[in-house]
Design a protein around this motif. Structure first.
Motif, PDB file in Angstrom:
ATOM      1  N   ALA B 124       0.946  -1.266   0.020  1.00  0.00           N
ATOM      2  CA  ALA B 124      -0.008   0.072   0.107  1.00  0.00           C
ATOM      3  C   ALA B 124       0.898   1.308   0.177  1.00  0.00           C
ATOM      4  O   ALA B 124       2.002   1.266   0.525  1.00  0.00           O
ATOM      5  CB  ALA B 124      -1.023  -0.093   1.246  1.00  0.00           C
ATOM      6  N   ASP B 140      -4.119   2.968   3.149  1.00  0.00           N
ATOM      7  CA  ASP B 140      -3.611   3.100   1.818  1.00  0.00           C
ATOM      8  C   ASP B 140      -4.135   4.441   1.225  1.00  0.00           C
ATOM      9  O   ASP B 140      -5.094   4.864   1.062  1.00  0.00           O
ATOM     10  CB  ASP B 140      -4.097   1.849   1.118  1.00  0.00           C
ATOM     11  CG  ASP B 140      -3.662   1.599  -0.315  1.00  0.00           C
ATOM     12  OD1 ASP B 140      -2.886   2.556  -0.785  1.00  0.00           O
ATOM     13  OD2 ASP B 140      -4.429   1.266  -0.928  1.00  0.00           O
ATOM     14  N   PHE B 155      -1.997  -2.973   6.954  1.00  0.00           N
ATOM     15  CA  PHE B 155      -1.549  -1.420   6.644  1.00  0.00           C
ATOM     16  C   PHE B 155      -1.188  -0.915   8.090  1.00  0.00           C
ATOM     17  O   PHE B 155      -0.185  -0.122   8.082  1.00  0.00           O
ATOM     18  CB  PHE B 155      -2.877  -0.726   6.163  1.00  0.00           C
ATOM     19  CG  PHE B 155      -3.457  -1.223   4.893  1.00  0.00           C
ATOM     20  CD1 PHE B 155      -2.545  -1.847   4.185  1.00  0.00           C
ATOM     21  CD2 PHE B 155      -4.635  -0.793   4.527  1.00  0.00           C
ATOM     22  CE1 PHE B 155      -3.063  -2.296   2.721  1.00  0.00           C
ATOM     23  CE2 PHE B 155      -5.216  -1.142   3.130  1.00  0.00           C
ATOM     24  CZ  PHE B 155      -4.194  -1.806   2.274  1.00  0.00           C
ATOM     25  N   GLY B 225      -7.946   1.884  -0.030  1.00  0.00           N
ATOM     26  CA  GLY B 225      -7.242   2.803  -1.150  1.00  0.00           C
ATOM     27  C   GLY B 225      -8.405   3.696  -1.653  1.00  0.00           C
ATOM     28  O   GLY B 225      -7.834   4.892  -2.148  1.00  0.00           O
TER      29      GLY B 225
END
Lengths: 335, 335
Positions: B124, B140, B155, B225
Motif C-alpha cells: 500500500a 492506503d 496497513f 485505497g
C-alpha cells in the motif's frame, strides 16, 4: 400547509428550535406544529412576538436522545416528539417533518413509520455541499454504509430531481465520486454503478474526483454513505483547522491583528461561502413523505432555513416526482 | 548507499528531477543513479555545480508516460527509466528507487519487479498527511480500491513501523477511518477490520472520524485505497479552493490588499503547515525493496526531500522490520 418541527431535537433543544419556528412563522407565514414538552416549548414561546394562530403544540411525554439506539428508540418511544411527528406526516395531518435529533433514529423512523417508496431499495440523505460555484447535492450523506450499484442509480434519480427542483439547477450534472475520471476506474461497486448510470435519463457526467468537488464540478455528487460521510466530515474538519490556524497566524502580533481587523469583513464573506446553516437541512429522499434532517448543532437560522426548505419540498412535489421516475424505471434493473 | 532516481518521471521531467538530485548530493552527500535519456540529463546537469562523482547516469531508450497503461508499460517497456531503475533495486545494485512518474505503472512495477513481502496480501501507498500537530501517515493512499479486513491489519503494521521509524513518532496511535467512533460502526469491511486490529500488537486507538483527521487525532490513518484517495484529493481540493477564495477576498480593494501584505508572512507560514513538498514522497510499503512514489507535480525541493526520505528508509531498515513483524503474525490470520 403544515410542517412539524421536532422541538426536542438538536444540541440545544427548544431554546433553538422554538426561535427558528417563530422566525419562520413571522417571515414565511407557515403553519407549524411543535412536538415535544409543552412546558418547555411554551416557556420559549413566551419570549417572542409571533402570529399565535400559526403555531400549534402537540405535547409528548418522551424524547429520543443521541444516546438512544435508533431502531429500539423508534419502536419503544411511541410518545416521543420524533415518533409523534413522523406519525402526523404518515397520517397526512402534516405535510413535512423536520428534526435535528438523533440521525440514526430519524432515518429508522423514516423507514419504519413512513416507509420506502416502491422501487427504492435504499433511501438516502441528501445534504447540500457548498462550493465556490454555489451549492451541490451530495447523496448519500451517510444513511447506507454499504451500497450496491443499483443504489447509485436511485441516488442519481433522486438527487437530480432535488437539485433541479429545490436548488433550481438547470439540467444538473450528476457524477459518481471516484478515484479517477475515466470509465473503468474505481472499486468493484463504482465500476458497475458507472455502467448503470450511463443508461439513466439524468445528465450523467461521469466520475468526479474528490479534488474537484469543492470547486463545484458536479451538481449532484453520488456515492455510498461511507464515502459521503467521509467527504462531509473531512470538509468540516479541514475548514475548522484552517480557520483556527489562520486565526493563530493573524493574531501573532499587534500589526497582524490590526491588518486582520481590516480583513474581517472579507473573512466573514469567505466563511459565509461555506456556511451550511444557509441551506437548512438534508432531506431523507426515497421515503413516502417529506422528511428533513437538520444538523444537530443547528442554530435558529438553520432551523428557519430548514422550514423554508421543507415548504419548497412540499410545494414542488419532490416525492411525487421520485415515485414517478422510479416507476418509469421499472423493476428490470433491480438486482 | 546508492539511490536510483527515475529522471524522466513527473510533470517536469529532468528539468526538476536533476536539480533535486544535485541539491540532495550537495546537501546530504548521497550517491545517486539517474535513469533516463542521457542527453537530456546531461544538459540539465551542466547548469549546476555539484560533486560529480556522486551522480551516475544510466541511459535508457524508453520512457513510461502518464498515458501508458500500467501493467502493459511495465511488461513491454523494459528499457524505460522506471523499469531499469526497479531492476537495479531488485539486483541489489541500488538501495532504493524514487519516481514521480505514472503511479499505476510504478505500483505495478513494485509488485512485478520487486515482488511482495511474504505474508503481505496488498502492498500500500503511505503518504504523509500534514496536520496541525505535525504529520500523520495515511495508508492506503490509493493502491487498492477494494480491501479485505486482513489488509487493514497489514496497513496498520506497516504504517506503524514507518511512522515510528521515519517520522519519529513514539508509540503511534493507529486508527481506522470510520463513520463513527464506536466499535460496530461502519461498513461490513471496516467492522471486521476493527476486530482484527484490536488483536494487533500496534497501539490500535480505534476509529477516527474524517472530521478529526486534520487536527492530528491519529498518527497512522488506515483505510482502503478508495477512501484514502478521496481523503487526499478532497484535502487538496479544499485547500486550493480556500486559498483562491481568500485571495479573492483579500484583493477586493486597496485597503484589503495593504492589510493582506502585512499578513503575507502569516499566510506563508500557514501554507507551509499543509505543504506536502516538505515531506518528500509516499513509500509503497509491502514490496521487497525501498520504493518511493513522489508526487507528479513535485518541484526540486520535493525531489530532494524524497531522496532524504529514501536515505532514512534504507538506514532504518523499514522493509526488514515489516518482514519480521508480518512473519511473527504468522499465517493464521490470513483469510
Amino acid at each position: 400547509m403544515k410542517i412539524v418541527l421536532d422541538a426536542m431535537g438538536g444540541d440545544h433543544g427548544p431554546a433553538v428550535t422554538v426561535l427558528g419556528a417563530v422566525e419562520a412563522v413571522n417571515e414565511y407565514g407557515i403553519n407549524i406544529i411543535l412536538t415535544g414538552n409543552r412546558d418547555l416549548i411554551e416557556k420559549e414561546l413566551k419570549k417572542y412576538d409571533y402570529l399565535e394562530s400559526y403555531i400549534e403544540i402537540i405535547h409528548c411525554n418522551e424524547e429520543i436522545t443521541n444516546e438512544d439506539k435508533p431502531v429500539a428508540a423508534i419502536r419503544r418511544k411511541k410518545d416521543s416528539s420524533m415518533v409523534v411527528g413522523l406519525n402526523l406526516v404518515k397520517e397526512k395531518k402534516a405535510d413535512a417533518i423536520i428534526s435535528a435529533g438523533n440521525t440514526g433514529a430519524l432515518l429508522a423512523g423514516g423507514l419504519f413509520v413512513l416507509g420506502r417508496i416502491k422501487g427504492i431499495d435504499r433511501p438516502a440523505l441528501a445534504p447540500v455541499y457548498p462550493t465556490t460555484k454555489g451549492a451541490s447535492i451530495l447523496i448519500d450523506g451517510g444513511a447506507n454504509a454499504d451500497c450496491k450499484p443499483r443504489n447509485y442509480l436511485e441516488f442519481g434519480i433522486m438527487g437530480n430531481i432535488y437539485a433541479a427542483k429545490i436548488l433550481g439547477i438547470h439540467n444538473p450534472r450528476v457524477c459518481t465520486v471516484n478515484i479517477g475520471m475515466e470509465e473503468g476506474k474505481g472499486n468493484d461497486v463504482t465500476k458497475e454503478a458507472y455502467k448503470l448510470c450511463q443508461k439513466a435519463k439524468f445528465n450523467f457526467a461521469g466520475n468526479v474526483e474528490a479534488r474537484d468537488i469543492p470547486s463545484g464540478s458536479a451538481d449532484v455528487i453520488i456515492c455510498d454513505g461511507f464515502t459521503g460521510n467521509v467527504i462531509l466530515k473531512l470538509t468540516e474538519g479541514i475548514a475548522a483547522t484552517i480557520f483556527s490556524t489562520l486565526k493563530e497566524e493573524f493574531t501573532r502580533n499587534t500589526l497582524r491583528k490590526l491588518a486582520a481587523t481590516i480583513l474581517k469583513s472579507g473573512l466573514k464573506d469567505f466563511k459565509k461561502t461555506f456556511d451550511y446553516t444557509e441551506y437548512g437541512g438534508a432531506p431523507f429522499l426515497g421515503v413516502q413523505g417529506n422528511l428533513i434532517k437538520a444538523h444537530g448543532s443547528s442554530n435558529a437560522k438553520a432551523i428557519k432555513n430548514a422550514i423554508r426548505q421543507a415548504k419548497a419540498f412540499v410545494e414542488k412535489e419532490v416525492v411525487k416526482d421520485i415515485m414517478q421516475q422510479i416507476n418509469e424505471l421499472g423493476e428490470d434493473t433491480v438486482e
